[in-house]
Write a protein that holds these residues in place. Structure first.
Motif, short mmCIF file in Angstrom:
data_model
loop_
_atom_site.label_atom_id
_atom_site.label_comp_id
_atom_site.label_asym_id
_atom_site.label_seq_id
_atom_site.Cartn_x
_atom_site.Cartn_y
_atom_site.Cartn_z
N SER A 42 -18.05 -3.56 -5.74
CA SER A 42 -17.03 -2.62 -6.20
C SER A 42 -16.11 -2.19 -5.06
CB SER A 42 -17.68 -1.39 -6.83
OG SER A 42 -18.46 -1.78 -7.94
N LEU A 43 -16.69 -1.96 -3.90
CA LEU A 43 -15.88 -1.59 -2.73
C LEU A 43 -14.93 -2.72 -2.34
CD1 LEU A 43 -18.50 0.29 -0.56
CD2 LEU A 43 -16.41 1.27 -1.55
N SER A 44 -15.39 -3.94 -2.48
CA SER A 44 -14.51 -5.08 -2.19
C SER A 44 -13.30 -5.05 -3.12
CB SER A 44 -15.28 -6.39 -2.35
OG SER A 44 -14.40 -7.48 -2.21
N VAL A 45 -13.55 -4.80 -4.38
CA VAL A 45 -12.47 -4.80 -5.36
C VAL A 45 -11.48 -3.66 -5.11
CG1 VAL A 45 -11.93 -4.51 -7.82
CG2 VAL A 45 -13.80 -6.03 -7.11
N VAL A 46 -12.00 -2.45 -4.88
CA VAL A 46 -11.08 -1.32 -4.71
C VAL A 46 -10.36 -1.31 -3.36
CG1 VAL A 46 -12.34 0.13 -6.36
CG2 VAL A 46 -12.86 0.32 -3.93
N SER A 47 -10.90 -2.04 -2.40
CA SER A 47 -10.23 -2.08 -1.08
C SER A 47 -9.25 -3.25 -0.96
CB SER A 47 -11.27 -2.14 0.05
OG SER A 47 -12.01 -3.34 0.01
N TRP A 48 -9.26 -4.17 -1.93
CA TRP A 48 -8.34 -5.32 -1.88
C TRP A 48 -6.95 -4.86 -2.27
CZ3 TRP A 48 -5.74 -8.06 -5.87
CH2 TRP A 48 -5.13 -9.25 -5.45
N ARG A 49 -5.97 -5.35 -1.53
CA ARG A 49 -4.57 -5.02 -1.78
C ARG A 49 -3.79 -6.29 -2.09
NH1 ARG A 49 -6.35 -0.88 -2.96
NH2 ARG A 49 -6.70 0.83 -1.56
N PRO A 50 -3.24 -6.39 -3.29
CA PRO A 50 -2.44 -7.58 -3.62
C PRO A 50 -1.28 -7.75 -2.64
CG PRO A 50 -2.74 -6.18 -5.55
CD PRO A 50 -3.25 -5.42 -4.37
N GLY A 51 -1.10 -8.96 -2.20
CA GLY A 51 0.01 -9.27 -1.31
C GLY A 51 -0.23 -8.96 0.15
N ALA A 52 -1.29 -8.19 0.46
CA ALA A 52 -1.59 -7.89 1.87
C ALA A 52 -2.33 -9.08 2.49
CB ALA A 52 -2.45 -6.63 1.96
N SER A 53 -2.19 -9.22 3.78
CA SER A 53 -2.92 -10.32 4.43
C SER A 53 -3.82 -9.85 5.51
CB SER A 53 -1.97 -11.34 5.01
OG SER A 53 -0.95 -10.74 5.75
#
Length: 152
Positions: A141-152
């Motif tokens: 869940s932390l992986s999902v909420v910390s992912w930012r679309p378009g960020a690298s």
């Protein structure tokens, strides 16, 4: 869109894996001191649960794929990778402690002399795995909420 699907699957499969593990943990206090006949009788409620064991490798794969897909972002990557490694640890615990107890008792139909030791081994290995799968679900869940679309 593919990342979102894998994120969804990683969380859902991890959550589903928590259900049987949590059930084992919840039952432990009521079962650990039972007499042999009662304990062996109650163990029969788990017949047919073996297919639920497929959730662990499925969750490991889903979280591993998620880690690969989000590898360009450090936090989501590490959270997903650690979640996948939690499921690896669970499988190792199962193979080292749970499965041998099942085999020695012929799935709790035969009582060897050391059945009480095997019962503790079986019950506590499930309890530890319940805690590990909870941590894995949190990490996923932390992986999902910390992912930012378009960020690298």
């Amino acid at each position: 869109m593919a990342i979102r699907i894998v994120q969804f699957l990683a969380i859902i499969i991890s959550a589903l894996a928590l259900i049987p593990s949590g059930a084992h943990l919840a039952a432990l206090p009521n079962k650990i001191a039972l007499a042999q006949a009662e304990y062996f009788s109650i163990q029969g409620i788990y017949y047919g649960w073996a297919f639920l064991g497929t959730l662990w490798p499925a969750a490991m794969i889903a979280n591993g794929v998620l880690a690969f897909m989000v590898r360009s972002q450090q936090r989501p990557f590490w959270f997903a990778l650690l979640a996948a490694l939690c499921f690896v640890a669970m499988l190792a615990i199962f193979l080292l402690w749970t499965l041998p107890a099942n085999q020695a008792t012929e799935n709790w139909t035969t009582a060897p002399e050391n059945w009480q030791v095997l019962r503790q081994q079986w019950e506590y290995s499930h309890a530890v795995n319940a805690l590990i799968v909870f941590v894995a679900l949190c990490l996923s869940s932390l992986s999902v909420v910390s992912w930012r679309p378009g960020a690298s």
